[in-house]
Scaffold this motif. Structure first.
Motif, short mmCIF file in Angstrom:
data_model
loop_
_atom_site.label_atom_id
_atom_site.label_comp_id
_atom_site.label_asym_id
_atom_site.label_seq_id
_atom_site.Cartn_x
_atom_site.Cartn_y
_atom_site.Cartn_z
N SER A 127 0.84 -1.20 0.00
CA SER A 127 0.00 0.00 0.00
C SER A 127 0.87 1.24 0.00
CB SER A 127 -0.90 0.00 1.23
OG SER A 127 -1.73 1.14 1.29
N TYR A 128 0.24 2.37 -0.39
CA TYR A 128 0.86 3.67 -0.16
C TYR A 128 -0.22 4.69 0.17
CZ TYR A 128 -0.22 5.82 -4.81
OH TYR A 128 -0.83 6.36 -5.91
N PHE A 129 0.21 5.79 0.80
CA PHE A 129 -0.66 6.95 0.97
C PHE A 129 0.04 8.18 0.40
CE2 PHE A 129 1.72 7.03 5.05
CZ PHE A 129 2.21 8.33 5.03
N ILE A 130 -0.75 9.16 -0.01
CA ILE A 130 -0.26 10.50 -0.38
C ILE A 130 -1.02 11.51 0.47
CG2 ILE A 130 -0.08 12.26 -2.18
CD1 ILE A 130 -0.15 10.16 -4.26
N LYS A 131 -0.30 12.54 0.90
CA LYS A 131 -0.93 13.64 1.62
C LYS A 131 -0.01 14.85 1.53
CE LYS A 131 1.02 12.24 6.09
NZ LYS A 131 0.68 11.79 7.47
N PRO A 132 -0.51 16.05 1.81
CA PRO A 132 0.39 17.21 1.89
C PRO A 132 1.36 17.03 3.06
CG PRO A 132 -1.90 17.92 1.68
CD PRO A 132 -1.93 16.45 1.96
N ASN A 133 2.62 17.37 2.82
CA ASN A 133 3.62 17.22 3.88
C ASN A 133 3.53 18.34 4.91
OD1 ASN A 133 5.78 15.65 4.93
ND2 ASN A 133 7.23 17.21 4.26
N PHE A 134 3.05 19.49 4.48
CA PHE A 134 2.95 20.66 5.35
C PHE A 134 1.60 21.34 5.11
CE2 PHE A 134 7.48 20.34 4.13
CZ PHE A 134 8.04 20.10 5.38
N PRO A 135 1.15 22.14 6.05
CA PRO A 135 -0.09 22.91 5.84
C PRO A 135 0.17 24.23 5.13
CG PRO A 135 0.69 23.26 8.07
CD PRO A 135 1.66 22.28 7.43
N GLY A 136 -0.92 24.89 4.80
CA GLY A 136 -0.87 26.28 4.35
C GLY A 136 -0.04 26.51 3.11
N ARG A 137 0.86 27.47 3.17
CA ARG A 137 1.62 27.90 2.00
C ARG A 137 2.62 26.87 1.53
NH1 ARG A 137 3.80 33.59 3.96
NH2 ARG A 137 3.93 32.39 5.90
N ALA A 138 2.89 25.85 2.33
CA ALA A 138 3.81 24.78 1.93
C ALA A 138 3.09 23.51 1.53
CB ALA A 138 4.80 24.48 3.06
N ASP A 139 1.76 23.61 1.33
CA ASP A 139 1.02 22.38 1.02
C ASP A 139 1.18 21.92 -0.42
OD1 ASP A 139 -0.59 24.12 -0.46
OD2 ASP A 139 -2.47 23.56 0.54
N HIS A 140 2.04 22.59 -1.17
CA HIS A 140 2.37 22.13 -2.52
C HIS A 140 3.39 20.99 -2.51
CE1 HIS A 140 6.30 24.28 -2.49
NE2 HIS A 140 5.65 25.05 -1.63
N ILE A 141 3.93 20.67 -1.33
CA ILE A 141 4.91 19.59 -1.18
C ILE A 141 4.18 18.35 -0.66
CG2 ILE A 141 7.04 18.85 -0.06
CD1 ILE A 141 7.67 21.86 0.35
N ALA A 142 4.27 17.28 -1.39
CA ALA A 142 3.60 16.03 -1.01
C ALA A 142 4.49 15.19 -0.10
CB ALA A 142 3.25 15.22 -2.26
N ASN A 143 3.82 14.33 0.64
CA ASN A 143 4.48 13.28 1.42
C ASN A 143 3.81 11.96 1.08
OD1 ASN A 143 4.18 11.84 4.53
ND2 ASN A 143 6.21 12.26 3.72
N ALA A 144 4.55 10.87 1.19
CA ALA A 144 3.98 9.55 0.92
C ALA A 144 4.65 8.53 1.81
CB ALA A 144 4.15 9.17 -0.55
N GLY A 145 3.93 7.43 2.07
CA GLY A 145 4.49 6.30 2.81
C GLY A 145 4.13 5.03 2.07
N TYR A 146 5.01 4.03 2.13
CA TYR A 146 4.84 2.81 1.35
C TYR A 146 5.21 1.58 2.19
CZ TYR A 146 6.07 6.44 -2.08
OH TYR A 146 6.15 7.61 -2.78
N PHE A 147 4.59 0.46 1.89
CA PHE A 147 5.14 -0.81 2.35
C PHE A 147 4.71 -1.92 1.40
CE2 PHE A 147 1.09 -0.86 4.79
CZ PHE A 147 0.62 -2.13 4.49
N VAL A 148 5.53 -2.98 1.37
CA VAL A 148 5.23 -4.22 0.64
C VAL A 148 5.33 -5.35 1.64
CG1 VAL A 148 5.95 -5.76 -1.23
CG2 VAL A 148 6.15 -3.28 -1.51
N VAL A 149 4.37 -6.26 1.64
CA VAL A 149 4.41 -7.38 2.59
C VAL A 149 5.63 -8.24 2.30
CG1 VAL A 149 1.93 -7.38 2.98
CG2 VAL A 149 2.86 -8.76 1.14
N SER A 150 6.18 -8.84 3.34
CA SER A 150 7.50 -9.46 3.25
C SER A 150 7.58 -10.56 2.21
CB SER A 150 7.91 -10.00 4.62
OG SER A 150 6.99 -10.97 5.09
N HIS A 151 6.53 -11.38 2.07
CA HIS A 151 6.62 -12.52 1.16
C HIS A 151 6.42 -12.14 -0.31
CE1 HIS A 151 2.34 -12.12 2.15
NE2 HIS A 151 2.08 -12.69 0.99
N MET A 152 6.19 -10.84 -0.59
CA MET A 152 6.04 -10.40 -1.98
C MET A 152 7.10 -9.37 -2.37
SD MET A 152 2.01 -10.18 -2.89
CE MET A 152 0.98 -11.65 -2.89
N ARG A 153 8.13 -9.24 -1.57
CA ARG A 153 9.17 -8.27 -1.90
C ARG A 153 10.09 -8.82 -2.99
NH1 ARG A 153 10.43 -6.60 4.40
NH2 ARG A 153 8.39 -5.63 4.74
#
Length: 219
Positions: A127-153
């Protein structure tokens, strides 16, 4: 992109998932039926920058067909279980094990986020998620997190998730992406660097004495 209402079909058939909105503060607001954070719903206006295009299918030759789709309520349990196992192994994320369900939901399904799930056939892959990394005037910068289950890496799922998240972030109007806390020992670092990320900072002794790195790329 035509908005699609989520539909549950009998017999374990596919669920059609609505386009999910990552709502930046500078973007037009979502309609009352629009939802972020991986829940089901519709987003009004196919063209506005808060409307994610449907994830495209990708081919992973050793596993068969890899499909990326938006998370629904039925994914919350397997996502929580998989994330808990990653924490148990001490891999990649700063949370302590065990993590509570509310804490996980607040992190992976945070307000303003959109969550994508990878499946190979009927098997959950990551899975992954996307969201703004900062609020307000810096919300043009994205953040994301990822993982892959161990048996499918090692099968290309991680690369597919990262590449897809970069494409989605661009389509949403983000102009950069930033990772705030990448363990120095994280094997995904080489992937991030091949995809254009650069190290822009170091956090000494961030977790259990291990340094962490801050990664950034322009989109």
């Amino acid at each position: 992109l035509e908005p699609v209402r989520a539909e549950h079909h009998p017999g374990g058939q596919r669920i059609r998932v609505a386009a999910q909105g990552v709502r930046r503060q500078g973007s037009p607001p979502l309609d009352e039926t629009g939802v972020a954070g991986g829940d089901r719903g519709e987003v009004e206006g196919a063209g506005h920058p808060s409307c994610l295009a449907p994830p495209a299918a990708a081919s992973v030759s050793s596993l068969g067909d890899l499909e990326l789709r938006y998370a629904t309520d039925k994914d919350r349990d397997p996502l929580f279980s998989a994330y808990s196992e990653i924490l148990r192994a001490g891999e990649g994320f700063p949370h302590r094990f065990p993590i509570g369900r509310a804490e996980f939901d607040h992190y992976w399904f945070a307000p303003g986020s959109s969550v994508v799930v990878a499946e190979v056939g009927s098997r959950f892959g990551g899975s992954y998620f996307i969201k703004p990394n900062f609020p307000g005037r810096a919300d043009h910068i994205a953040n994301a997190g990822y993982f892959v289950v161990s048996h499918m890496r090692g099968q290309g799922i991680g690369r597919a998730l990262v590449e897809h998240s970069l494409s989605q972030a661009r389509s949403l109007g983000f102009d950069a992406m930033m990772f705030n806390l990448v363990f120095e020992s994280n094997p995904a670092r080489s992937l991030y660097e091949r995809l254009g990320f650069s190290v822009i900072g170091r956090i000494p002794a961030a977790i259990d004495g291990q340094d962490a790195l801050i990664y950034w790329t322009r989109l």
